[in-house]
Design a protein around this motif. Structure first.
Motif, PDB file in Angstrom:
ATOM      1  N   HIS A  26       0.838  -1.194   0.000  1.00  0.00           N
ATOM      2  CA  HIS A  26       0.000   0.000   0.000  1.00  0.00           C
ATOM      3  C   HIS A  26       0.876   1.247   0.000  1.00  0.00           C
ATOM      4  CE1 HIS A  26      -3.736  -2.236   1.271  1.00  0.00           C
ATOM      5  NE2 HIS A  26      -2.805  -3.086   1.672  1.00  0.00           N
ATOM      6  N   GLY A  27       0.502   2.214  -0.828  1.00  0.00           N
ATOM      7  CA  GLY A  27       1.183   3.502  -0.805  1.00  0.00           C
ATOM      8  C   GLY A  27       2.592   3.459  -1.340  1.00  0.00           C
ATOM      9  N   THR A  28       2.866   2.524  -2.269  1.00  0.00           N
ATOM     10  CA  THR A  28       4.202   2.482  -2.847  1.00  0.00           C
ATOM     11  C   THR A  28       4.418   3.675  -3.780  1.00  0.00           C
ATOM     12  OG1 THR A  28       5.788   1.117  -4.090  1.00  0.00           O
ATOM     13  CG2 THR A  28       3.500   1.050  -4.811  1.00  0.00           C
ATOM     14  N   THR A  29       5.647   4.110  -3.876  1.00  0.00           N
ATOM     15  CA  THR A  29       5.967   5.262  -4.713  1.00  0.00           C
ATOM     16  C   THR A  29       6.676   4.813  -5.987  1.00  0.00           C
ATOM     17  OG1 THR A  29       8.087   5.557  -3.571  1.00  0.00           O
ATOM     18  CG2 THR A  29       6.188   6.755  -2.703  1.00  0.00           C
ATOM     19  N   ASN A  30       6.726   5.704  -6.960  1.00  0.00           N
ATOM     20  CA  ASN A  30       7.466   5.476  -8.196  1.00  0.00           C
ATOM     21  C   ASN A  30       6.981   4.244  -8.944  1.00  0.00           C
ATOM     22  OD1 ASN A  30       9.448   6.327 -10.037  1.00  0.00           O
ATOM     23  ND2 ASN A  30      10.918   4.837  -9.267  1.00  0.00           N
ATOM     24  N   CYS A  31       5.667   4.000  -8.941  1.00  0.00           N
ATOM     25  CA  CYS A  31       5.109   2.858  -9.680  1.00  0.00           C
ATOM     26  C   CYS A  31       3.962   3.355 -10.552  1.00  0.00           C
ATOM     27  CB  CYS A  31       4.623   1.772  -8.732  1.00  0.00           C
ATOM     28  SG  CYS A  31       4.056   0.283  -9.611  1.00  0.00           S
ATOM     29  N   ASP A  92       8.522   2.908 -21.420  1.00  0.00           N
ATOM     30  CA  ASP A  92       9.917   2.941 -20.981  1.00  0.00           C
ATOM     31  C   ASP A  92      10.106   4.094 -20.007  1.00  0.00           C
ATOM     32  OD1 ASP A  92      10.555   0.853 -22.719  1.00  0.00           O
ATOM     33  OD2 ASP A  92      11.009   2.235 -24.356  1.00  0.00           O
ATOM     34  N   ARG A  93      10.988   3.897 -19.065  1.00  0.00           N
ATOM     35  CA  ARG A  93      11.375   4.980 -18.163  1.00  0.00           C
ATOM     36  C   ARG A  93      12.760   4.687 -17.616  1.00  0.00           C
ATOM     37  NH1 ARG A  93       9.950   3.953 -12.402  1.00  0.00           N
ATOM     38  NH2 ARG A  93       9.020   1.883 -12.227  1.00  0.00           N
ATOM     39  N   PRO A  94      13.464   5.694 -17.121  1.00  0.00           N
ATOM     40  CA  PRO A  94      14.808   5.468 -16.575  1.00  0.00           C
ATOM     41  C   PRO A  94      14.756   4.565 -15.346  1.00  0.00           C
ATOM     42  CG  PRO A  94      14.420   7.797 -17.002  1.00  0.00           C
ATOM     43  CD  PRO A  94      13.092   7.112 -17.110  1.00  0.00           C
ATOM     44  N   ARG A  95      15.816   3.822 -15.137  1.00  0.00           N
ATOM     45  CA  ARG A  95      15.926   2.981 -13.943  1.00  0.00           C
ATOM     46  C   ARG A  95      16.453   3.839 -12.792  1.00  0.00           C
ATOM     47  NH1 ARG A  95      19.131  -2.481 -14.594  1.00  0.00           N
ATOM     48  NH2 ARG A  95      18.401  -2.606 -12.454  1.00  0.00           N
ATOM     49  N   GLU A  96      15.560   4.599 -12.218  1.00  0.00           N
ATOM     50  CA  GLU A  96      15.956   5.482 -11.121  1.00  0.00           C
ATOM     51  C   GLU A  96      14.834   5.526 -10.097  1.00  0.00           C
ATOM     52  OE1 GLU A  96      14.482   9.650 -13.219  1.00  0.00           O
ATOM     53  OE2 GLU A  96      16.607   9.131 -13.190  1.00  0.00           O
ATOM     54  N   GLY A  97      15.185   5.910  -8.907  1.00  0.00           N
ATOM     55  CA  GLY A  97      14.185   5.978  -7.842  1.00  0.00           C
ATOM     56  C   GLY A  97      13.923   4.604  -7.241  1.00  0.00           C
ATOM     57  N   GLU A  98      13.222   4.596  -6.112  1.00  0.00           N
ATOM     58  CA  GLU A  98      12.920   3.348  -5.426  1.00  0.00           C
ATOM     59  C   GLU A  98      11.748   2.652  -6.090  1.00  0.00           C
ATOM     60  OE1 GLU A  98      12.297   4.696  -1.416  1.00  0.00           O
ATOM     61  OE2 GLU A  98      14.327   4.119  -0.847  1.00  0.00           O
ATOM     62  N   CYS A  99      11.860   1.353  -6.249  1.00  0.00           N
ATOM     63  CA  CYS A  99      10.804   0.549  -6.872  1.00  0.00           C
ATOM     64  C   CYS A  99      10.659  -0.730  -6.066  1.00  0.00           C
ATOM     65  CB  CYS A  99      11.166   0.253  -8.321  1.00  0.00           C
ATOM     66  SG  CYS A  99      10.072  -0.937  -9.129  1.00  0.00           S
ATOM     67  N   ALA A 100       9.445  -1.017  -5.602  1.00  0.00           N
ATOM     68  CA  ALA A 100       9.224  -2.173  -4.739  1.00  0.00           C
ATOM     69  C   ALA A 100       9.654  -3.471  -5.412  1.00  0.00           C
ATOM     70  CB  ALA A 100       7.750  -2.241  -4.335  1.00  0.00           C
ATOM     71  N   ALA A 139      12.731  -5.209   3.878  1.00  0.00           N
ATOM     72  CA  ALA A 139      13.388  -4.430   2.829  1.00  0.00           C
ATOM     73  C   ALA A 139      12.466  -3.362   2.254  1.00  0.00           C
ATOM     74  CB  ALA A 139      13.883  -5.355   1.727  1.00  0.00           C
ATOM     75  N   LEU A 140      11.164  -3.609   2.292  1.00  0.00           N
ATOM     76  CA  LEU A 140      10.199  -2.667   1.746  1.00  0.00           C
ATOM     77  C   LEU A 140       9.855  -1.553   2.721  1.00  0.00           C
ATOM     78  CD1 LEU A 140       7.789  -5.181  -0.010  1.00  0.00           C
ATOM     79  CD2 LEU A 140       9.382  -3.613  -1.131  1.00  0.00           C
ATOM     80  N   ASP A 141      10.328  -1.671   3.948  1.00  0.00           N
ATOM     81  CA  ASP A 141      10.047  -0.651   4.952  1.00  0.00           C
ATOM     82  C   ASP A 141      10.619   0.690   4.500  1.00  0.00           C
ATOM     83  OD1 ASP A 141       9.187   0.429   7.388  1.00  0.00           O
ATOM     84  OD2 ASP A 141      11.164   0.131   8.281  1.00  0.00           O
TER      85      ASP A 141
END
Length: 231
Positions: A26-31, A92-100, A139-141
Motif C-alpha cells: 500500500h502507498g508504494t511510490t514510483n510505480c 519505458d522509463r529510466p531505472r531510477e528511484g525506489e521501486c518495490a 526491505a520494503l520498509d
C-alpha cells in the motif's frame, strides 16, 4: 536427466517446505502501474518488466484504455496489441528511484505474479522459508505506507513424506480485526504467562474489553476455519 524426473533444487530429494505468499503493498511510490490502477475499473494485470542498460521497460494489460490515458504520473504508454476485452501496453522509463519490485528482485527473489488494483500493488512470491518473507517485508520498509501479507501457503512434509499445506488468507479479516490481532500480539497477550491482559489491550485500542473480546473471537474463528477446514 533422461528419466524425466525432477529433483529438488537442493538435491536432497526431500519435499520442499517453502511458502507461497500474496503480498499487498500500500502507498508504494514510483510505480506508474499502481498510479494507473487508482482510476482503472478493475485490476491491471499481466505486469512484467525487463531492464536494458539504464532503461526500465514495463508491460501490462488493461481493460479500460481511457483510464490509462488519463492517469496521472504514468509515462506515455504505447498500445502493443488489442486482445479484444483488454489491451496490452508498454512504456519505458529510466531505472531510477525506489521501486518495490526491484527491491524484491535484488534480494534474489523472483516475482511470480504482479498486478495492481485500487492503488495497491499485489505480488505473488515463492520463497524458501518464512524468514525470507520477513526479509522482503523488512526491505520494503520506508518505500511504502504498509505491507500486508494477504495469504500464505506453507508446505511442510509430515513424517510419512506427504506434504501438509496450510493456507492462511488474511484477506478474510477486517481492518479492525487485523489491528486487534496485531496489537494483542505486540503487547504479549498470547504469551504464557501473558505480558498484557484483555483490559490492557482494549485500553491501547481505546475500546471496551467486551468489544476487544468480540473482535478477537471473530478473527480467531476465521483463522481457525482457514487452518482446520481441510482436517
Amino acid at each position: 536427466m533422461g528419466t524425466g524426473e525432477q529433483s529438488p533444487a537442493d538435491g536432497s530429494g526431500s519435499t520442499p517446505d517453502g511458502v507461497r505468499a500474496g503480498v499487498a503493498i500500500h502507498g508504494t511510490t514510483n510505480c506508474p502501474v499502481v498510479a494507473a490502477s487508482t482510476v482503472h475499473d478493475g485490476p491491471i494485470t499481466g505486469v512484467n518488466w525487463t531492464h536494458a542498460g539504464d532503461t526500465h521497460t514495463e508491460e501490462f494489460r488493461a481493460r479500460d484504455p481511457d483510464a490509462v490515458d488519463r492517469a496521472e504520473g504514468v509515462p506515455e504508454a504505447a498500445s502493443v496489441v488489442d486482445l479484444g476485452d483488454e489491451r496490452v501496453y508498454r512504456y519505458d522509463r529510466p531505472r531510477e528511484g525506489e521501486c518495490a519490485c526491484r527491491i524484491i528482485e535484488e534480494l534474489d527473489c523472483p516475482i511470480a505474479d504482479a498486478r495492481a488494483e485500487d492503488g495497491v500493488l499485489l505480488l505473488t512470491l515463492h520463497l524458501p522459508n518464512l524468514q525470507r518473507l520477513r526479509d522482503v517485508v523488512s526491505a520494503l520498509d520506508g518505500t511504502a505506507e504498509r505491507v500486508e501479507v494477504r495469504y500464505l501457503v506453507q508446505g511442510a512434509a509430515r513424517g510419512d513424506g506427504v506434504s501438509d499445506r496450510t493456507l492462511v488468507d488474511r484477506g478474510r479479516l477486517t481492518d479492525r480485526q487485523c489491528e486487534v490481532l496485531r496489537t494483542a500480539y505486540r503487547m504479549g497477550y498470547f504469551e504464557r504467562p501473558r505480558d498484557a491482559n484483555a483490559r490492557d489491550v482494549a485500553d491501547a485500542l481505546d475500546i471496551a474489553p467486551s468489544t476487544f473480546a468480540e473482535h478477537l473471537a471473530a478473527a480467531q474463528r476465521k483463522l481457525l476455519e482457514e487452518t482446520l477446514a481441510a482436517n
